[in-house]
Scaffold this active site. Structure first.
Site, PDB file in Angstrom:
ATOM      1  N   ASP A  98       0.794  -1.222   0.000  1.00 32.85           N
ATOM      2  CA  ASP A  98       0.000   0.000   0.000  1.00 32.85           C
ATOM      3  C   ASP A  98       0.834   1.282   0.000  1.00 32.85           C
ATOM      4  OD1 ASP A  98      -2.461   1.609   0.629  1.00 32.85           O
ATOM      5  OD2 ASP A  98      -1.346   1.922   2.476  1.00 32.85           O
ATOM      6  N   ASP A 101       4.796   0.587   4.092  1.00 31.64           N
ATOM      7  CA  ASP A 101       4.759  -0.648   4.880  1.00 31.64           C
ATOM      8  C   ASP A 101       4.501  -1.831   3.957  1.00 31.64           C
ATOM      9  OD1 ASP A 101       2.126  -0.326   4.164  1.00 31.64           O
ATOM     10  OD2 ASP A 101       1.390   0.107   6.187  1.00 31.64           O
ATOM     11  N   TYR A 249      -6.909   3.101   9.461  1.00 30.42           N
ATOM     12  CA  TYR A 249      -6.048   3.188   8.281  1.00 30.42           C
ATOM     13  C   TYR A 249      -6.812   3.671   7.040  1.00 30.42           C
ATOM     14  CZ  TYR A 249      -3.247   0.506  11.507  1.00 30.42           C
ATOM     15  OH  TYR A 249      -2.560   0.103  12.622  1.00 30.42           O
ATOM     16  N   GLU A 493       5.724   9.732   3.484  1.00 30.29           N
ATOM     17  CA  GLU A 493       5.300   8.396   3.049  1.00 30.29           C
ATOM     18  C   GLU A 493       4.561   8.462   1.711  1.00 30.29           C
ATOM     19  OE1 GLU A 493       3.509   4.278   4.891  1.00 30.29           O
ATOM     20  OE2 GLU A 493       2.930   6.168   5.845  1.00 30.29           O
TER      21      GLU A 493
END
Length: 520
Positions: A98, A101, A249, A493
């Site tokens: 995704d 991670d 999330y 990220e």
């Protein structure tokens, strides 16, 4: 004296003429409607800036691949996740991680596939002209293969691989994962209308991409899409309720937008009027939020649906009823409201912009909204050009397709380095870009063998030893500032879904051409 009188009358006449001219100009300005620009035709000259950026952006999908890699072009990546799904006797080894991670979340992954498909359907000829169609198709198929395997029966869809709580207790390379990777499904008893409908949308859109490439594969995708839409619509419920763990999330705020989104894609893929009736006559008024502009994202598909159905209104639907046409008109009016909110000179322009000109909605992953909105803007501008629609009205002021394209270019240019930081937010593009991307595989040296406990690499002050080429980092703060620190996941990220929107945006800008009036 006579000469003096003549001069006086001349001055009076000139003054009158100037007044008349001013009045005419004023009237002309009030009543002038710009003529439709010519349709661009086949792809024109390549913009090398956007072509290079597109080439870089597409490489991130190679970085994110799970499974047994084929023709791997990323030297620091290897096979991983080979046993994903094994405990449930399904092969979920493919797909993509995704973000930074090693989770596979089905909701944003399916959205990634839908946007990639849409980008190829609209701009495949432009991608081909820039020699980037093949990597786009490769990325899409890698996800589509996963989605097919994730749907082993009509009313079962696997929507997650990995436990995010366990996953986030490790800082490791995907090739060295040792933590348990459970899989989670939705079914009749634990429904997930939102994720099932998004997956249906992805597969319907992908079926059109592969229709002329592999008819058997295309047909399989379409069958899965139809089954999933029926499942999503019949057994209604949010996956965030069925799977509370995902709320931290990828919490879904509603599933109504995904039902409209999926039905819209199925209408394009099948031509079946029942899907058009579903989004217009049956559910448009209740589900679509007509008249209220929203931001396109992995969670909210309303703006995307409005633009996608505007395509039908622009280019016609032969068999649609008057009621369906009225519904399509409402979608298009709402899409116009979205466009008016983006145009900086529009009376209804959003005030949510940085001083550097970036549309800025959220501090977490701040680039996702401007990139997705800009993709919609360039698509809508091309619908206008191809249909010879000269202008869009924003509270009495008119704007052209070129105005929309200029907005999209301004956001792309900001991302590529025309910003107060003078830094590209696309990793691997330009001479200055983030060095400490929040990405496990990129941050850990190839021979570290640190297993789960590679935390020293998270806190290392050094640049990443491996370049996550193509990663679009989260983005700047509202003050246009960016802190290049690996542990700053809010800004550092990257995500696959933001990359999909960026690929669509750059593919639309890399050259000009008329869009196809039909996907099939």
């Amino acid at each position: 004296m006579g000469a003096s009188k003549c001069t006086g009358w001349l001055i009076v006449l000139l003054a009158v003429a100037l007044v008349v001219t001013a009045v005419v100009v004023a009237i002309t300005k009030q009543t002038h409607h710009p003529e439709a620009l010519p349709v661009p035709g086949p792809p024109g000259p390549i913009n090398q800036t956007y072509a290079e950026a597109l080439s870089v952006a597409l490489q991130f999908f190679q970085v994110q691949k799970s499974g047994k890699l084929v023709n791997n072009k990323i030297p620091w990546r290897g096979d991983s996740g080979l046993d994903d799904g094994k405990e449930e006797e399904v092969d979920l080894s493919k797909g993509m991680y995704d973000a930074g991670d090693h989770m596979k979340f089905g909701f944003p992954m399916a959205f990634t596939a839908t946007v990639l498909s849409w980008s190829i359907l609209e701009y495949g000829d432009q991608m081909k002209a820039a020699k980037q169609l093949d990597p786009a198709l490769d990325a899409l198929k890698w996800i589509a293969d996963y989605l097919i395997n994730a749907h082993p029966s009509d009313d079962v869809l696997f929507v997650q691989v990995g436990d995010p709580d366990l996953d986030h207790k490790c800082w490791d390379r995907p090739e060295e994962m040792t933590e348990k990777r459970p899989v989670i499904q939705i079914n009749k008893k634990t429904p997930g209308t939102d994720v099932a409908a998004e997956t249906a949308a992805a597969m319907a859109a992908a079926s059109m991409v592969f229709k002329t490439i592999n008819t058997t594969y295309s047909y399989s995708l379409l069958q899965h899409a139809q089954q999933l839409f029926t499942f999503a619509d019949t057994y209604r419920g949010s996956y965030s309720v069925s799977i509370p763990q995902v709320r931290k999330y990828y919490n879904s705020t509603s599933y109504l937008d995904e039902l409209l989104w999926a039905a819209s894609w199925l209408y394009h893929a099948t031509g079946d009027q029942t899907y058009l009736s579903y989004v217009t006559v049956e559910n448009g008024n209740a589900f679509a939020d007509w008249g209220r502009p929203t931001w396109f994202s992995w969670d909210d598909k309303r703006a995307g649906t409005q633009v996608l159905l505007s395509r039908v209104h622009f280019f016609g639907s032969k068999d649609s009823s008057n009621a369906e046409q009225m519904g399509l008109q409402m979608y298009r009016k709402t899409a116009e409201a979205v466009m008016c909110g983006l145009l900086p000179d529009s009376p209804t322009a959003t005030k949510n912009r940085t001083d550097g000109g970036l549309v800025w909605i959220d501090q977490w992953n701040s680039l996702q909204h401007p990139v997705a909105a800009s993709f919609l803007a360039v698509v809508y501008s091309d619908y206008m050009l191809t249909s010879r629609t000269a202008e869009v009205q924003c509270s009495g002021e008119s704007f052209t397709p070129m105005d929309l394209r200029k907005f999209a270019m301004s956001q792309a240019d900001y991302i590529l380095g025309d910003n107060p930081m003078k830094m590209s937010y696309l990793v691997g593009y330009g001479s200055s870009y983030p060095q400490q991307v929040h990405h496990r595989g990129a941050s850990i040296p190839l021979n570290a063998n640190s297993g789960c406990n590679g935390w020293q690499w998270l806190s290392s002050p050094d640049p990443n030893p491996n370049v996550a080429t193509g990663a679009l980092v989260g983005g700047p703060f509202k003050n246009d500032d960016y802190i290049d620190v690996r542990n700053n996941s809010m800004q550092a990220e990257p995500t696959t879904y933001s990359s999909a929107s960026l690929v669509g945006l750059l593919s639309g800008l890399v050259t000009t051409s008329s869009v196809a009036r039909s996907f099939t």
